[in-house]
Design a protein around this motif. Structure first.
Motif, PDB file in Angstrom:
ATOM      1  N   VAL A  69       0.839  -1.194   0.000  1.00 14.72           N
ATOM      2  CA  VAL A  69       0.000   0.000   0.000  1.00 14.72           C
ATOM      3  C   VAL A  69       0.877   1.248   0.000  1.00 14.72           C
ATOM      4  O   VAL A  69       1.951   1.269   0.597  1.00 14.72           O
ATOM      5  CB  VAL A  69      -0.966   0.010   1.212  1.00 14.72           C
ATOM      6  N   ARG A  70       0.398   2.255  -0.708  1.00 17.73           N
ATOM      7  CA  ARG A  70       1.079   3.551  -0.738  1.00 17.73           C
ATOM      8  C   ARG A  70       0.040   4.656  -0.657  1.00 17.73           C
ATOM      9  O   ARG A  70      -1.086   4.497  -1.116  1.00 17.73           O
ATOM     10  CB  ARG A  70       1.865   3.720  -2.038  1.00 17.73           C
ATOM     11  N   VAL A  71       0.450   5.780  -0.078  1.00 15.95           N
ATOM     12  CA  VAL A  71      -0.391   6.974  -0.036  1.00 15.95           C
ATOM     13  C   VAL A  71       0.356   8.082  -0.760  1.00 15.95           C
ATOM     14  O   VAL A  71       1.511   8.366  -0.441  1.00 15.95           O
ATOM     15  CB  VAL A  71      -0.701   7.403   1.418  1.00 15.95           C
ATOM     16  N   ASP A  72      -0.291   8.689  -1.734  1.00 16.78           N
ATOM     17  CA  ASP A  72       0.293   9.793  -2.480  1.00 16.78           C
ATOM     18  C   ASP A  72       0.182  11.060  -1.619  1.00 16.78           C
ATOM     19  O   ASP A  72      -0.927  11.559  -1.399  1.00 16.78           O
ATOM     20  CB  ASP A  72      -0.447   9.973  -3.796  1.00 16.78           C
ATOM     21  N   PRO A  73       1.304  11.577  -1.128  1.00 15.80           N
ATOM     22  CA  PRO A  73       1.250  12.748  -0.246  1.00 15.80           C
ATOM     23  C   PRO A  73       0.742  14.011  -0.940  1.00 15.80           C
ATOM     24  O   PRO A  73       0.259  14.930  -0.277  1.00 15.80           O
ATOM     25  CB  PRO A  73       2.695  12.909   0.230  1.00 15.80           C
ATOM     26  N   GLU A  74       0.811  14.062  -2.245  1.00 17.93           N
ATOM     27  CA  GLU A  74       0.314  15.220  -2.992  1.00 17.93           C
ATOM     28  C   GLU A  74      -1.211  15.210  -3.086  1.00 17.93           C
ATOM     29  O   GLU A  74      -1.829  16.264  -3.169  1.00 17.93           O
ATOM     30  CB  GLU A  74       0.922  15.250  -4.399  1.00 17.93           C
ATOM     31  N   ARG A  75      -1.795  14.014  -3.079  1.00 17.74           N
ATOM     32  CA  ARG A  75      -3.254  13.904  -3.213  1.00 17.74           C
ATOM     33  C   ARG A  75      -3.970  13.847  -1.872  1.00 17.74           C
ATOM     34  O   ARG A  75      -5.121  14.256  -1.756  1.00 17.74           O
ATOM     35  CB  ARG A  75      -3.601  12.667  -4.029  1.00 17.74           C
ATOM     36  N   CYS A  76      -3.310  13.317  -0.850  1.00 16.89           N
ATOM     37  CA  CYS A  76      -3.939  13.159   0.463  1.00 16.89           C
ATOM     38  C   CYS A  76      -4.288  14.535   1.030  1.00 16.89           C
ATOM     39  O   CYS A  76      -3.449  15.427   1.077  1.00 16.89           O
ATOM     40  CB  CYS A  76      -3.007  12.418   1.418  1.00 16.89           C
ATOM     41  N   GLN A  77      -5.525  14.679   1.471  1.00 20.28           N
ATOM     42  CA  GLN A  77      -5.996  15.946   2.030  1.00 20.28           C
ATOM     43  C   GLN A  77      -6.315  15.856   3.517  1.00 20.28           C
ATOM     44  O   GLN A  77      -6.812  16.809   4.105  1.00 20.28           O
ATOM     45  CB  GLN A  77      -7.232  16.423   1.261  1.00 20.28           C
ATOM     46  N   GLY A  78      -6.032  14.709   4.125  1.00 12.93           N
ATOM     47  CA  GLY A  78      -6.230  14.574   5.565  1.00 12.93           C
ATOM     48  C   GLY A  78      -7.667  14.368   5.997  1.00 12.93           C
ATOM     49  O   GLY A  78      -8.048  14.775   7.088  1.00 12.93           O
ATOM     50  N   HIS A  79      -8.473  13.706   5.164  1.00 10.04           N
ATOM     51  CA  HIS A  79      -9.864  13.431   5.531  1.00 10.04           C
ATOM     52  C   HIS A  79      -9.974  12.393   6.652  1.00 10.04           C
ATOM     53  O   HIS A  79     -10.994  12.314   7.311  1.00 10.04           O
ATOM     54  CB  HIS A  79     -10.663  12.946   4.321  1.00 10.04           C
ATOM     55  N   THR A  80      -8.956  11.576   6.830  1.00 10.17           N
ATOM     56  CA  THR A  80      -8.818  10.522   7.852  1.00 10.17           C
ATOM     57  C   THR A  80      -9.753   9.329   7.667  1.00 10.17           C
ATOM     58  O   THR A  80      -9.851   8.488   8.548  1.00 10.17           O
ATOM     59  CB  THR A  80      -8.944  11.058   9.299  1.00 10.17           C
ATOM     60  N   LEU A  81     -10.424   9.233   6.543  1.00 12.41           N
ATOM     61  CA  LEU A  81     -11.330   8.106   6.314  1.00 12.41           C
ATOM     62  C   LEU A  81     -10.574   6.780   6.248  1.00 12.41           C
ATOM     63  O   LEU A  81     -11.091   5.755   6.706  1.00 12.41           O
ATOM     64  CB  LEU A  81     -12.139   8.315   5.036  1.00 12.41           C
ATOM     65  N   CYS A  82      -9.372   6.786   5.716  1.00 10.73           N
ATOM     66  CA  CYS A  82      -8.585   5.550   5.642  1.00 10.73           C
ATOM     67  C   CYS A  82      -8.292   5.024   7.044  1.00 10.73           C
ATOM     68  O   CYS A  82      -8.401   3.822   7.305  1.00 10.73           O
ATOM     69  CB  CYS A  82      -7.302   5.753   4.852  1.00 10.73           C
ATOM     70  N   PHE A  83      -7.938   5.928   7.929  1.00 13.54           N
ATOM     71  CA  PHE A  83      -7.642   5.534   9.306  1.00 13.54           C
ATOM     72  C   PHE A  83      -8.889   4.990  10.000  1.00 13.54           C
ATOM     73  O   PHE A  83      -8.816   4.050  10.782  1.00 13.54           O
ATOM     74  CB  PHE A  83      -7.066   6.719  10.078  1.00 13.54           C
ATOM     75  N   MET A  84     -10.034   5.564   9.693  1.00  7.30           N
ATOM     76  CA  MET A  84     -11.277   5.066  10.283  1.00  7.30           C
ATOM     77  C   MET A  84     -11.598   3.655   9.793  1.00  7.30           C
ATOM     78  O   MET A  84     -12.171   2.857  10.534  1.00  7.30           O
ATOM     79  CB  MET A  84     -12.433   6.000   9.966  1.00  7.30           C
ATOM     80  N   ARG A  85     -11.237   3.346   8.557  1.00  7.49           N
ATOM     81  CA  ARG A  85     -11.512   2.029   7.987  1.00  7.49           C
ATOM     82  C   ARG A  85     -10.450   0.990   8.371  1.00  7.49           C
ATOM     83  O   ARG A  85     -10.775  -0.174   8.553  1.00  7.49           O
ATOM     84  CB  ARG A  85     -11.583   2.098   6.459  1.00  7.49           C
ATOM     85  N   ALA A  86      -9.191   1.433   8.465  1.00 11.88           N
ATOM     86  CA  ALA A  86      -8.083   0.501   8.720  1.00 11.88           C
ATOM     87  C   ALA A  86      -7.063   1.143   9.666  1.00 11.88           C
ATOM     88  O   ALA A  86      -5.960   1.498   9.263  1.00 11.88           O
ATOM     89  CB  ALA A  86      -7.418   0.106   7.408  1.00 11.88           C
ATOM     90  N   PRO A  87      -7.415   1.300  10.944  1.00 12.77           N
ATOM     91  CA  PRO A  87      -6.523   2.012  11.881  1.00 12.77           C
ATOM     92  C   PRO A  87      -5.185   1.322  12.129  1.00 12.77           C
ATOM     93  O   PRO A  87      -4.217   1.985  12.489  1.00 12.77           O
ATOM     94  CB  PRO A  87      -7.351   2.101  13.164  1.00 12.77           C
ATOM     95  N   GLU A  88      -5.116   0.013  11.911  1.00 10.85           N
ATOM     96  CA  GLU A  88      -3.840  -0.684  12.107  1.00 10.85           C
ATOM     97  C   GLU A  88      -2.894  -0.489  10.931  1.00 10.85           C
ATOM     98  O   GLU A  88      -1.696  -0.722  11.047  1.00 10.85           O
ATOM     99  CB  GLU A  88      -4.070  -2.191  12.316  1.00 10.85           C
ATOM    100  N   ALA A  89      -3.435  -0.054   9.799  1.00 15.48           N
ATOM    101  CA  ALA A  89      -2.635   0.039   8.581  1.00 15.48           C
ATOM    102  C   ALA A  89      -2.143   1.454   8.264  1.00 15.48           C
ATOM    103  O   ALA A  89      -1.216   1.617   7.479  1.00 15.48           O
ATOM    104  CB  ALA A  89      -3.436  -0.492   7.397  1.00 15.48           C
ATOM    105  N   PHE A  90      -2.783   2.481   8.879  1.00 12.90           N
ATOM    106  CA  PHE A  90      -2.432   3.861   8.555  1.00 12.90           C
ATOM    107  C   PHE A  90      -2.126   4.661   9.812  1.00 12.90           C
ATOM    108  O   PHE A  90      -2.709   4.438  10.863  1.00 12.90           O
ATOM    109  CB  PHE A  90      -3.580   4.540   7.791  1.00 12.90           C
TER     110      PHE A  90
END
Length: 63
Positions: free
Chosen positions: A3-24
């Motif tokens: 898995v990778r997160v594009d730092p240019e596209r990420c806007q800090g909505h935190t939805l990924c963390f809500m779905r997979a807190p162990e992974a992000f």
């Protein structure tokens, strides 16, 4: 799965963390996400796929 997160596209909505807190991890400054590890443990793969689907910026990629 990796898995990778594009730092240019990420806007800090935190939805990924809500779905997979162990992974992000979230930045304490702006909420931007980074993966805990490049390689996703098998037991977290379904949650990471859900995180990919939930990202409104399409900043997360898996391969």
């Amino acid at each position: 799965m990796k898995v990778r997160v594009d730092p240019e596209r990420c806007q800090g909505h935190t939805l990924c963390f809500m779905r997979a807190p162990e992974a992000f991890e979230l930045s304490e400054i702006d909420g931007h996400s980074t993966p805990v590890a490049d390689e996703v443990p098998e037991d977290q793969e379904a949650a990471v796929v859900e995180a990919v689907r939930s990202c409104p910026e399409r900043a997360i990629g898996v391969f």
